[in-house]
Design a protein around this motif. Structure first.
Motif, PDB file in Angstrom:
ATOM      1  N   PRO A 157       0.694  -1.352  -0.025  1.00 49.87           N
ATOM      2  CA  PRO A 157       0.037  -0.061  -0.029  1.00 49.87           C
ATOM      3  C   PRO A 157       0.806   1.238   0.055  1.00 49.87           C
ATOM      4  CG  PRO A 157      -0.950  -1.552   1.455  1.00 49.87           C
ATOM      5  CD  PRO A 157       0.246  -2.165   1.112  1.00 49.87           C
ATOM      6  N   ASP A 158       2.059   1.211   0.568  1.00 51.37           N
ATOM      7  CA  ASP A 158       3.133   2.487   0.389  1.00 51.37           C
ATOM      8  C   ASP A 158       4.083   2.146  -0.578  1.00 51.37           C
ATOM      9  OD1 ASP A 158       4.143   0.505   1.975  1.00 51.37           O
ATOM     10  OD2 ASP A 158       4.924   1.658   3.445  1.00 51.37           O
ATOM     11  N   GLY A 159       3.930   1.398  -1.375  1.00 53.67           N
ATOM     12  CA  GLY A 159       4.972   1.043  -2.127  1.00 53.67           C
ATOM     13  C   GLY A 159       5.046   1.758  -3.785  1.00 53.67           C
ATOM     14  N   ALA A 160       6.059   1.956  -4.237  1.00 52.51           N
ATOM     15  CA  ALA A 160       6.036   2.682  -5.555  1.00 52.51           C
ATOM     16  C   ALA A 160       4.737   2.595  -6.527  1.00 52.51           C
ATOM     17  CB  ALA A 160       7.230   2.829  -6.422  1.00 52.51           C
ATOM     18  N   ILE A 161       4.408   1.316  -6.700  1.00 51.64           N
ATOM     19  CA  ILE A 161       3.221   0.906  -7.471  1.00 51.64           C
ATOM     20  C   ILE A 161       1.907   1.013  -6.689  1.00 51.64           C
ATOM     21  CG2 ILE A 161       2.332  -0.966  -8.984  1.00 51.64           C
ATOM     22  CD1 ILE A 161       5.122  -1.628  -9.743  1.00 51.64           C
ATOM     23  N   GLY A 162       1.930   0.242  -5.607  1.00 49.29           N
ATOM     24  CA  GLY A 162       0.710   0.012  -4.816  1.00 49.29           C
ATOM     25  C   GLY A 162       0.215   1.434  -4.351  1.00 49.29           C
ATOM     26  N   ALA A 163       1.028   2.424  -3.792  1.00 48.43           N
ATOM     27  CA  ALA A 163       0.322   3.814  -3.462  1.00 48.43           C
ATOM     28  C   ALA A 163      -0.290   4.395  -4.461  1.00 48.43           C
ATOM     29  CB  ALA A 163       1.577   4.642  -2.924  1.00 48.43           C
ATOM     30  N   GLN A 164       0.186   4.388  -5.710  1.00 50.36           N
ATOM     31  CA  GLN A 164      -0.306   5.076  -6.924  1.00 50.36           C
ATOM     32  C   GLN A 164      -1.622   4.460  -7.277  1.00 50.36           C
ATOM     33  OE1 GLN A 164       0.634   7.931  -8.165  1.00 50.36           O
ATOM     34  NE2 GLN A 164       2.065   7.710  -6.384  1.00 50.36           N
ATOM     35  N   ILE A 165      -1.692   3.081  -7.270  1.00 46.78           N
ATOM     36  CA  ILE A 165      -2.879   2.370  -7.621  1.00 46.78           C
ATOM     37  C   ILE A 165      -3.967   2.678  -6.618  1.00 46.78           C
ATOM     38  CG2 ILE A 165      -3.830   0.133  -7.417  1.00 46.78           C
ATOM     39  CD1 ILE A 165      -1.516  -1.083  -8.714  1.00 46.78           C
ATOM     40  N   GLY A 166      -3.752   2.726  -5.362  1.00 44.35           N
ATOM     41  CA  GLY A 166      -4.511   3.132  -4.031  1.00 44.35           C
ATOM     42  C   GLY A 166      -5.074   4.781  -4.578  1.00 44.35           C
ATOM     43  N   LEU A 167      -4.057   5.644  -4.985  1.00 44.59           N
ATOM     44  CA  LEU A 167      -4.443   7.111  -5.241  1.00 44.59           C
ATOM     45  C   LEU A 167      -5.595   6.913  -6.489  1.00 44.59           C
ATOM     46  CD1 LEU A 167      -1.380   9.145  -4.679  1.00 44.59           C
ATOM     47  CD2 LEU A 167      -3.236   9.084  -3.464  1.00 44.59           C
ATOM     48  N   LEU A 168      -5.345   6.359  -7.497  1.00 47.99           N
ATOM     49  CA  LEU A 168      -6.167   6.045  -8.721  1.00 47.99           C
ATOM     50  C   LEU A 168      -7.382   5.461  -8.336  1.00 47.99           C
ATOM     51  CD1 LEU A 168      -6.854   6.474 -11.533  1.00 47.99           C
ATOM     52  CD2 LEU A 168      -5.547   4.366 -11.932  1.00 47.99           C
ATOM     53  N   ARG A 169      -7.482   4.525  -7.502  1.00 43.50           N
ATOM     54  CA  ARG A 169      -8.736   3.993  -7.048  1.00 43.50           C
ATOM     55  C   ARG A 169      -9.633   5.089  -6.468  1.00 43.50           C
ATOM     56  NH1 ARG A 169     -10.063  -1.389  -7.112  1.00 43.50           N
ATOM     57  NH2 ARG A 169      -8.181  -2.800  -7.139  1.00 43.50           N
ATOM     58  N   VAL A 239       3.853 -12.936 -13.226  1.00 42.16           N
ATOM     59  CA  VAL A 239       3.271 -11.887 -14.331  1.00 42.16           C
ATOM     60  C   VAL A 239       1.824 -11.814 -14.365  1.00 42.16           C
ATOM     61  CG1 VAL A 239       2.756 -11.476 -16.883  1.00 42.16           C
ATOM     62  CG2 VAL A 239       5.089 -12.277 -16.102  1.00 42.16           C
ATOM     63  N   LEU A 240       0.908 -13.117 -14.314  1.00 43.58           N
ATOM     64  CA  LEU A 240      -0.440 -13.238 -13.856  1.00 43.58           C
ATOM     65  C   LEU A 240      -0.766 -12.388 -12.807  1.00 43.58           C
ATOM     66  CD1 LEU A 240      -0.707 -16.910 -15.156  1.00 43.58           C
ATOM     67  CD2 LEU A 240      -1.507 -14.734 -16.235  1.00 43.58           C
ATOM     68  N   GLN A 241      -0.057 -12.656 -11.717  1.00 41.60           N
ATOM     69  CA  GLN A 241      -0.817 -11.982 -10.202  1.00 41.60           C
ATOM     70  C   GLN A 241      -0.589 -10.540 -10.463  1.00 41.60           C
ATOM     71  OE1 GLN A 241       2.125 -13.940  -7.713  1.00 41.60           O
ATOM     72  NE2 GLN A 241       0.668 -15.267  -7.037  1.00 41.60           N
ATOM     73  N   LEU A 242       0.491  -9.835 -11.201  1.00 39.33           N
ATOM     74  CA  LEU A 242       0.648  -8.436 -11.229  1.00 39.33           C
ATOM     75  C   LEU A 242      -0.185  -7.922 -12.314  1.00 39.33           C
ATOM     76  CD1 LEU A 242       4.780  -8.518 -11.210  1.00 39.33           C
ATOM     77  CD2 LEU A 242       3.264  -7.448  -9.480  1.00 39.33           C
ATOM     78  N   SER A 243      -0.486  -8.619 -13.112  1.00 39.52           N
ATOM     79  CA  SER A 243      -1.455  -8.114 -14.305  1.00 39.52           C
ATOM     80  C   SER A 243      -2.839  -8.108 -13.754  1.00 39.52           C
ATOM     81  CB  SER A 243      -1.496  -9.149 -15.406  1.00 39.52           C
ATOM     82  OG  SER A 243      -0.111  -9.200 -16.095  1.00 39.52           O
ATOM     83  N   GLY A 244      -3.103  -8.904 -12.744  1.00 40.77           N
ATOM     84  CA  GLY A 244      -4.583  -8.810 -12.075  1.00 40.77           C
ATOM     85  C   GLY A 244      -4.765  -7.649 -11.314  1.00 40.77           C
ATOM     86  N   ARG A 245      -3.628  -6.645 -10.967  1.00 43.02           N
ATOM     87  CA  ARG A 245      -3.864  -5.529 -10.244  1.00 43.02           C
ATOM     88  C   ARG A 245      -4.354  -4.620 -11.213  1.00 43.02           C
ATOM     89  NH1 ARG A 245      -1.703  -5.312  -5.082  1.00 43.02           N
ATOM     90  NH2 ARG A 245      -0.765  -7.462  -4.399  1.00 43.02           N
ATOM     91  N   ALA A 246      -4.226  -4.516 -12.370  1.00 40.85           N
ATOM     92  CA  ALA A 246      -4.421  -3.544 -13.190  1.00 40.85           C
ATOM     93  C   ALA A 246      -5.825  -3.360 -13.407  1.00 40.85           C
ATOM     94  CB  ALA A 246      -3.976  -3.755 -14.921  1.00 40.85           C
TER      95      ALA A 246
END
Length: 249
Positions: A157-169, A239-246
């Motif tokens: 949630p506070d990572g470089a990718i996770g935080a931005q996904i949270g902000l976008l949501r 790859v599949l796990q990460l792609s599911g976060r999009a």
């Protein structure tokens, strides 16, 4: 009369078109700003101090702060707007400014109040492709366990990718969702003309003919708009796990 005209010009400039670019790392912000800067009406920057200056002012004088009590709402509004205007004081009078910084989404409520015409362009990309690009820059001897640890850090949630996904949501479920344009990197590099046409419509700007074969050379991007030919080094399961976060797809 001269003073009155100067005040009127200042008021108009204060409501000038400011829009904000954010998003996930390695998701095409540099490509987008290079394209926007081809339009002589646009000023797009990826390294301005505007967000840092703005955030510092809000942190110091915002609601709930000790020093914030010495300013009323009108003074705070003038201060926030004046700070951003000051960074772009030399912009052409009728320009449209795009400032890129991933932290702008933290301040959507304030920014919408300051700039009623503002829009937010959020660059996204399949997280698997982002992680793959980051891993390619890491030491080549990483084993799968080390990769997994690095990925967990990035998507936390506070990572470089996770935080931005949270902000976008949060942005897409906020009262300002209609101001948000989600720009997918894959679509941008595969069909840049169509994507820019849709973006211009969203921005309510006249059409402009861009040069997708030459982004110039500003030190960040150069050459044509095209998909990079990076090899995939991630396990299929990852790859599949990460792609599911999009989720935007």
């Amino acid at each position: 009369m001269t003073l009155h005209r100067m005040e009127k010009v200042s008021a108009i400039r204060s409501l000038a078109r400011f829009s904000f670019i954010g998003g996930l790392p390695l998701s095409g912000v540099s490509v987008l700003t290079a394209l926007l800067n081809q339009n002589p009406r646009f000023v797009a920057r990826t390294s301005s101090p505007a967000q840092q200056v703005f955030a510092n002012m809000v942190q110091t004088y915002g609601d709930g702060t000790e020093k914030g009590q010495i300013l009323d709402d009108a003074q705070k509004t003038a201060l926030w707007r004046g700070g951003i205007n000051a960074i772009y004081h030399d912009r052409p009078f009728d320009s449209v400014v795009f400032d890129a910084n991933r932290n702008w989404l933290h301040h959507m409520d304030i920014l919408v109040g300051l700039f009623p015409l503002s829009r937010f362009v959020i660059c996204v990309r399949n997280p698997a492709a982002i992680v793959n690009s980051l891993m390619l820059k890491a030491p080549a001897a990483q084993d799968e366990e080390s990769q997994a640890q690095a990925v967990n850090t990035l998507v936390a949630p506070d990572g470089a990718i996770g935080a931005q996904i949270g902000l976008l949501r949060a942005a897409l479920t906020s009262a300002h969702a209609e101001r948000v344009f989600v720009l997918d990197y894959d679509r941008l590099v595969d069909d840049p003309e169509d994507v820019m046409d849709v973006l211009y419509d969203f921005l309510r700007e006249p059409e402009f003919v861009h040069d997708f074969d030459d982004l110039g050379d500003d030190g960040l991007v150069s050459g044509p708009v095209q998909r990079p030919g990076h090899p995939s080094i991630l396990p299929t399961r990852m790859v599949l796990q990460l792609s599911g976060r999009a989720f935007w797809r």
